[in-house]
Design a protein around this motif. Structure first.
Motif, PDB file in Angstrom:
ATOM      1  N   SER A 343      31.038  45.666  44.974  1.00  0.00           N
ATOM      2  CA  SER A 343      30.902  46.873  45.010  1.00  0.00           C
ATOM      3  C   SER A 343      32.020  47.514  46.214  1.00  0.00           C
ATOM      4  N   ALA A 344      32.611  46.929  46.762  1.00  0.00           N
ATOM      5  CA  ALA A 344      33.662  47.324  47.689  1.00  0.00           C
ATOM      6  C   ALA A 344      34.852  48.199  47.319  1.00  0.00           C
ATOM      7  N   ARG A 345      34.991  48.075  45.877  1.00  0.00           N
ATOM      8  CA  ARG A 345      36.349  48.784  45.348  1.00  0.00           C
ATOM      9  C   ARG A 345      35.652  49.904  44.115  1.00  0.00           C
ATOM     10  N   SER A 346      36.092  51.038  44.208  1.00  0.00           N
ATOM     11  CA  SER A 346      35.658  52.133  43.310  1.00  0.00           C
ATOM     12  C   SER A 346      35.989  51.535  41.897  1.00  0.00           C
ATOM     13  N   LEU A 347      35.266  52.494  40.871  1.00  0.00           N
ATOM     14  CA  LEU A 347      35.577  52.203  39.483  1.00  0.00           C
ATOM     15  C   LEU A 347      36.876  52.541  39.117  1.00  0.00           C
ATOM     16  N   PRO A 348      37.630  53.812  39.600  1.00  0.00           N
ATOM     17  CA  PRO A 348      38.917  54.002  39.214  1.00  0.00           C
ATOM     18  C   PRO A 348      40.103  52.897  39.544  1.00  0.00           C
ATOM     19  N   HIS A 349      39.702  52.299  40.957  1.00  0.00           N
ATOM     20  CA  HIS A 349      40.506  51.174  41.486  1.00  0.00           C
ATOM     21  C   HIS A 349      40.564  49.924  40.428  1.00  0.00           C
ATOM     22  N   LEU A 350      39.450  49.553  39.913  1.00  0.00           N
ATOM     23  CA  LEU A 350      39.148  48.605  39.254  1.00  0.00           C
ATOM     24  C   LEU A 350      39.880  48.697  37.866  1.00  0.00           C
ATOM     25  N   ALA A 351      39.651  50.011  37.353  1.00  0.00           N
ATOM     26  CA  ALA A 351      40.361  50.349  36.106  1.00  0.00           C
ATOM     27  C   ALA A 351      41.905  50.132  36.089  1.00  0.00           C
ATOM     28  N   LYS A 352      42.530  50.641  37.299  1.00  0.00           N
ATOM     29  CA  LYS A 352      43.722  50.570  37.562  1.00  0.00           C
ATOM     30  C   LYS A 352      44.233  49.223  37.606  1.00  0.00           C
ATOM     31  N   ALA A 353      43.426  48.371  38.013  1.00  0.00           N
ATOM     32  CA  ALA A 353      43.865  46.904  38.067  1.00  0.00           C
ATOM     33  C   ALA A 353      43.962  46.175  36.926  1.00  0.00           C
ATOM     34  N   TYR A 354      42.775  46.592  36.006  1.00  0.00           N
ATOM     35  CA  TYR A 354      42.841  46.333  34.661  1.00  0.00           C
ATOM     36  C   TYR A 354      43.967  46.564  34.001  1.00  0.00           C
ATOM     37  N   GLU A 355      44.573  48.079  33.970  1.00  0.00           N
ATOM     38  CA  GLU A 355      45.609  48.397  33.164  1.00  0.00           C
ATOM     39  C   GLU A 355      46.920  47.763  33.714  1.00  0.00           C
ATOM     40  N   LEU A 356      47.091  47.538  34.831  1.00  0.00           N
ATOM     41  CA  LEU A 356      48.234  46.970  35.550  1.00  0.00           C
ATOM     42  C   LEU A 356      48.401  45.377  35.053  1.00  0.00           C
ATOM     43  N   ALA A 357      47.139  44.724  35.370  1.00  0.00           N
ATOM     44  CA  ALA A 357      47.041  43.316  34.805  1.00  0.00           C
ATOM     45  C   ALA A 357      47.349  43.028  33.261  1.00  0.00           C
ATOM     46  N   ASP A 358      46.714  44.033  32.606  1.00  0.00           N
ATOM     47  CA  ASP A 358      47.000  43.811  30.952  1.00  0.00           C
ATOM     48  C   ASP A 358      48.561  44.201  30.688  1.00  0.00           C
ATOM     49  N   ASN A 359      48.965  45.283  31.305  1.00  0.00           N
ATOM     50  CA  ASN A 359      50.396  45.573  30.765  1.00  0.00           C
ATOM     51  C   ASN A 359      51.443  44.488  31.237  1.00  0.00           C
ATOM     52  N   LEU A 360      51.100  43.617  32.134  1.00  0.00           N
ATOM     53  CA  LEU A 360      51.848  42.356  32.721  1.00  0.00           C
ATOM     54  C   LEU A 360      51.587  41.305  31.824  1.00  0.00           C
ATOM     55  N   GLY A 361      50.229  41.317  30.925  1.00  0.00           N
ATOM     56  CA  GLY A 361      49.933  40.123  30.048  1.00  0.00           C
ATOM     57  C   GLY A 361      49.300  38.914  30.731  1.00  0.00           C
TER      58      GLY A 361
END
Length: 384
Positions: A343-361
């Protein structure tokens, strides 16, 4: 057509395939590379917030086998493993014992964090108590055949009255260590309780004390890990080290340029970001082994945006993003962390992490990662 993921700022179309990396490859040879690895909590343990962390040992050790299989070393029981943020000394000691046995079984390289976190919180710990706590943990690491990493100590930061207390404490520990250790300078951005470590809030003065410890015991220091997120200072320290003492970068903001190095040297690596980047990082360093610095940078430079996102202030909560990406990548079945740190990071923070990681493959199964991201958004954000 692949279904999109409804991120807070708009739909994201997942990659169809992961990053195509060359198969195989052993340990990198031109650099020594450790990944500081996270622990997997047991989501079904019936524990209260005051209870010790419940660890899923099978999944935790499986992740270490994953890192070893790509030729990386494992830096065990470090702050990435939630030392001082959910994992107590008893849990860390068990983690060291189990990981050491696993490393021996598979031929994996391992080094383990040694600190003072078994001491009960006290406004006035004594230097004798600090030394005794370090000695207990050092003895356990050496008994299990792993290289010790002398971690910065919150208790020592409280007990020390100035640089001389740091010099005396580390000299005492280095004299009795069986072999060379790695010294760790963890900055206050990772742990606010370490402000003024080495006896001064002035970083130039602190650096001089740190280097004096090494200069007086070069045979007992394999290397240093610097986690200050300051590339210029790391390069300065690296150039002032005695011959044979390595610099392991812990700079999760500037690692590509520090590992690549310059005409006067380079850094090895001991990084939390190499937990989610494991296969890519190992492949990149093997490219560097061939002398292809441009190819190495072409692989690792694009990952810096993700790393800076995960390690953004308050930096100490980067572990949440690391575990989140491990879940999306299929290395564990849930996104539950010791101490409820999910719970230490916000939902937008996690969503951005997903997007960046997915873009990197980075995700071996992009569809699985997208499915889990949609589920998280639905459960925590509701329908939009």
């Amino acid at each position: 057509m692949t279904a999109t993921v409804p991120l807070p700022w708009g739909p994201h179309t997942p990659r169809a395939t992961p990053l195509d990396l060359a198969a195989g490859g052993g340990r990198p040879t031109s650099r020594t590379v450790f990944s500081a690895a996270h622990v997997v909590a047991d989501p079904y343990a019936d524990i209260s917030p005051d209870d010790p962390a419940a660890v899923d040992w099978e999944s935790t050790l499986a992740f270490r086998r994953h890192l070893w299989s790509h030729g990386l070393g494992v830096a065990e029981a470090m702050d990435t493993a939630q030392r001082g943020m959910g994992l107590d000394w008893a849990g860390a000691a068990e983690l060291i014992r189990r990981s050491a046995a696993e490393a021996k079984a598979v031929g994996g390289r391992i080094a383990c964090g040694v600190g003072t976190d078994q001491l009960l919180p006290s406004p006035e710990p004594t230097l004798a108590e600090v030394r005794s706590a370090y000695e207990e943990q050092l003895a356990l690491a050496e008994a299990n055949g792993v290289q010790p990493i002398l971690m910065a100590s919150r208790a020592l930061a409280k007990a020390a009255q100035g640089p001389e207390d740091y010099l005396a404490t580390y000299a005492h520990l280095l004299r009795q260590s069986r072999g060379p250790v790695i010294l760790h300078w963890l900055g206050p951005m990772f742990d606010p309780a370490l402000e003024g470590y080495w006896g001064s809030a002035d970083l130039d003065e602190a650096t001089d004390t740190f280097l004096k410890v090494i200069a007086e015991h070069p045979d007992k220091v394999d290397g240093i890990k610097i986690s200050l997120l300051d590339a210029a200072r790391e390069i300065d320290v690296r150039r002032r080290l005695p011959s044979g003492v390595r610099c392991y970068t812990g700079d999760d903001f500037n690692y590509p340029e520090l590992i690549a190095g310059d005409e006067r040297g380079f850094s090895h690596a001991l990084l939390g970001i190499f937990d989610p980047l494991g296969p890519l990082a190992a492949h990149a360093v093997r490219v560097l082994d061939t002398g292809d610095t441009a190819g190495f940078r072409a692989l690792l430079d694009p990952t810096v945006e993700l790393s800076r996102h995960l390690f953004q202030p308050p930096t100490r909560f980067y572990k949440t993003g690391v575990v989140f990406l491990a879940w999306l990548a299929g290395h564990q079945d849930h996104f539950t962390m010791a101490g409820g740190l999910q719970s230490a990071r916000s939902l937008p923070h996690l969503a951005k992490a997903y997007e960046l990681a997915d873009n990197l493959g980075l995700f071996p199964e992009p569809d699985l990662a997208a499915h889990r991201m949609r589920a998280l958004l639905t459960v925590n954000g509701g329908a939009r």
